[in-house]
Design a protein around this motif. Structure first.
Motif, PDB file in Angstrom:
ATOM      1  N   MET A  66      -0.942 -19.553 -27.266  1.00 28.16           N
ATOM      2  CA  MET A  66      -0.141 -18.077 -26.704  1.00 28.16           C
ATOM      3  C   MET A  66      -0.367 -17.993 -25.324  1.00 28.16           C
ATOM      4  O   MET A  66       0.556 -17.331 -24.910  1.00 28.16           O
ATOM      5  N   ASN A  67      -1.455 -18.635 -24.687  1.00 25.11           N
ATOM      6  CA  ASN A  67      -1.863 -18.456 -23.385  1.00 25.11           C
ATOM      7  C   ASN A  67      -0.659 -19.296 -22.761  1.00 25.11           C
ATOM      8  O   ASN A  67      -0.190 -18.720 -21.486  1.00 25.11           O
ATOM      9  N   SER A  68      -0.412 -20.454 -23.093  1.00 27.04           N
ATOM     10  CA  SER A  68       0.673 -21.205 -22.514  1.00 27.04           C
ATOM     11  C   SER A  68       1.808 -20.594 -22.535  1.00 27.04           C
ATOM     12  O   SER A  68       2.788 -20.568 -21.511  1.00 27.04           O
ATOM     13  N   ARG A  69       2.483 -19.767 -23.835  1.00 24.07           N
ATOM     14  CA  ARG A  69       3.555 -19.181 -23.920  1.00 24.07           C
ATOM     15  C   ARG A  69       3.731 -17.847 -22.912  1.00 24.07           C
ATOM     16  O   ARG A  69       4.808 -17.547 -22.278  1.00 24.07           O
ATOM     17  N   PHE A  70       2.644 -17.300 -22.669  1.00 26.60           N
ATOM     18  CA  PHE A  70       2.429 -16.204 -21.936  1.00 26.60           C
ATOM     19  C   PHE A  70       2.433 -16.629 -20.464  1.00 26.60           C
ATOM     20  O   PHE A  70       3.293 -15.900 -19.686  1.00 26.60           O
ATOM     21  N   ASN A  71       2.091 -17.932 -20.270  1.00 25.54           N
ATOM     22  CA  ASN A  71       2.062 -18.181 -18.585  1.00 25.54           C
ATOM     23  C   ASN A  71       3.535 -18.526 -18.504  1.00 25.54           C
ATOM     24  O   ASN A  71       4.121 -18.408 -17.406  1.00 25.54           O
ATOM     25  N   ASP A  72       4.306 -19.243 -19.465  1.00 20.48           N
ATOM     26  CA  ASP A  72       5.621 -19.506 -19.163  1.00 20.48           C
ATOM     27  C   ASP A  72       6.498 -18.311 -19.065  1.00 20.48           C
ATOM     28  O   ASP A  72       7.415 -18.369 -18.209  1.00 20.48           O
ATOM     29  N   GLU A 110     -11.686 -21.346 -36.581  1.00 19.14           N
ATOM     30  CA  GLU A 110     -12.263 -21.334 -35.089  1.00 19.14           C
ATOM     31  C   GLU A 110     -11.428 -22.213 -34.608  1.00 19.14           C
ATOM     32  O   GLU A 110     -10.831 -21.953 -33.441  1.00 19.14           O
ATOM     33  N   GLU A 111     -11.093 -23.466 -35.046  1.00 20.23           N
ATOM     34  CA  GLU A 111     -10.431 -24.364 -34.056  1.00 20.23           C
ATOM     35  C   GLU A 111      -8.893 -24.034 -34.042  1.00 20.23           C
ATOM     36  O   GLU A 111      -8.312 -24.264 -32.959  1.00 20.23           O
ATOM     37  N   GLY A 112      -8.554 -23.770 -35.501  1.00 25.61           N
ATOM     38  CA  GLY A 112      -7.097 -23.011 -35.374  1.00 25.61           C
ATOM     39  C   GLY A 112      -6.814 -21.769 -34.421  1.00 25.61           C
ATOM     40  O   GLY A 112      -5.611 -21.806 -33.930  1.00 25.61           O
ATOM     41  N   GLN A 113      -7.724 -20.940 -34.434  1.00 33.45           N
ATOM     42  CA  GLN A 113      -7.684 -19.861 -33.658  1.00 33.45           C
ATOM     43  C   GLN A 113      -7.648 -20.188 -32.359  1.00 33.45           C
ATOM     44  O   GLN A 113      -7.024 -19.795 -31.406  1.00 33.45           O
ATOM     45  N   LYS A 114      -8.422 -21.284 -31.813  1.00 34.49           N
ATOM     46  CA  LYS A 114      -8.525 -21.588 -30.304  1.00 34.49           C
ATOM     47  C   LYS A 114      -7.273 -22.587 -30.091  1.00 34.49           C
ATOM     48  O   LYS A 114      -6.621 -22.119 -29.048  1.00 34.49           O
ATOM     49  N   SER A 115      -6.445 -23.043 -30.986  1.00 33.38           N
ATOM     50  CA  SER A 115      -5.445 -23.940 -30.811  1.00 33.38           C
ATOM     51  C   SER A 115      -4.143 -22.714 -30.663  1.00 33.38           C
ATOM     52  O   SER A 115      -3.381 -22.624 -29.696  1.00 33.38           O
ATOM     53  N   LEU A 116      -4.336 -21.468 -31.356  1.00 34.68           N
ATOM     54  CA  LEU A 116      -3.313 -20.544 -31.305  1.00 34.68           C
ATOM     55  C   LEU A 116      -3.622 -19.817 -29.926  1.00 34.68           C
ATOM     56  O   LEU A 116      -2.475 -19.470 -29.505  1.00 34.68           O
ATOM     57  N   ARG A 117      -4.727 -19.576 -29.752  1.00 39.67           N
ATOM     58  CA  ARG A 117      -4.959 -18.743 -28.327  1.00 39.67           C
ATOM     59  C   ARG A 117      -4.475 -19.419 -27.243  1.00 39.67           C
ATOM     60  O   ARG A 117      -3.754 -19.131 -26.408  1.00 39.67           O
ATOM     61  N   SER A 118      -4.763 -21.000 -27.155  1.00 41.77           N
ATOM     62  CA  SER A 118      -4.263 -21.701 -26.050  1.00 41.77           C
ATOM     63  C   SER A 118      -2.641 -22.008 -26.060  1.00 41.77           C
ATOM     64  O   SER A 118      -2.014 -21.675 -25.119  1.00 41.77           O
TER      65      SER A 118
END
Length: 135
Positions: free
Chosen positions: A46-52, A36-44
């Protein structure tokens, strides 16, 4: 013969299955929390890459929009210049036509006056000439 095949095949298929070590509930919970922690870090991430990417796309669109606006401004300026030149040429042609019409009218009036004078003079000359059989 069948016994030999059975003796050779059955034990080899039994050895192909590997027994898994027993996992306790605590180890499963720990692994799930790590997942779950790995998924949260991946999600964050991905969100930062998407925002960029979104900000980069917005800047590209803004650049394209400003370039398109500058091209439209240039096109508008050129179209205005073309219309101005066309109107100037049209005005020049109309003025020339008006002047030619005015000259033609004056010339026609002058020619009519000359024709009337010539008709009058021809009439006088004919009156002043003696009849054909007299001289």
């Amino acid at each position: 013969m069948t016994v030999m095949i059975a003796v050779l095949i059955i034990p080899s298929s039994l050895f192909a299955v590997e027994t898994a070590p027993r996992i306790s509930d605590r180890e499963m919970v720990e692994r799930l929390t790590r997942l779950e922690e790995g998924q949260k870090s991946l999600r964050s991430e991905m969100n930062s890459r998407f925002n960029d990417l979104r900000s980069e796309m917005n800047s590209r669109f803004n650049d394209l929009r400003s370039e398109m606006n500058s091209r439209f401004n240039t096109l508008q300026w050129m179209l205005g210049l073309f219309i101005t030149i066309a109107l100037v040429i049209l005005g020049f042609v109309l003025r020339m036509q008006w002047q030619m019409h005015r000259r033609q009218t004056r010339m026609e009036t002058t020619l009519e006056v000359h024709r009337d004078d010539l008709v009058f003079l021809k009439g006088l000359i004919e009156k002043l000439l003696p009849p054909k059989g007299v001289l």
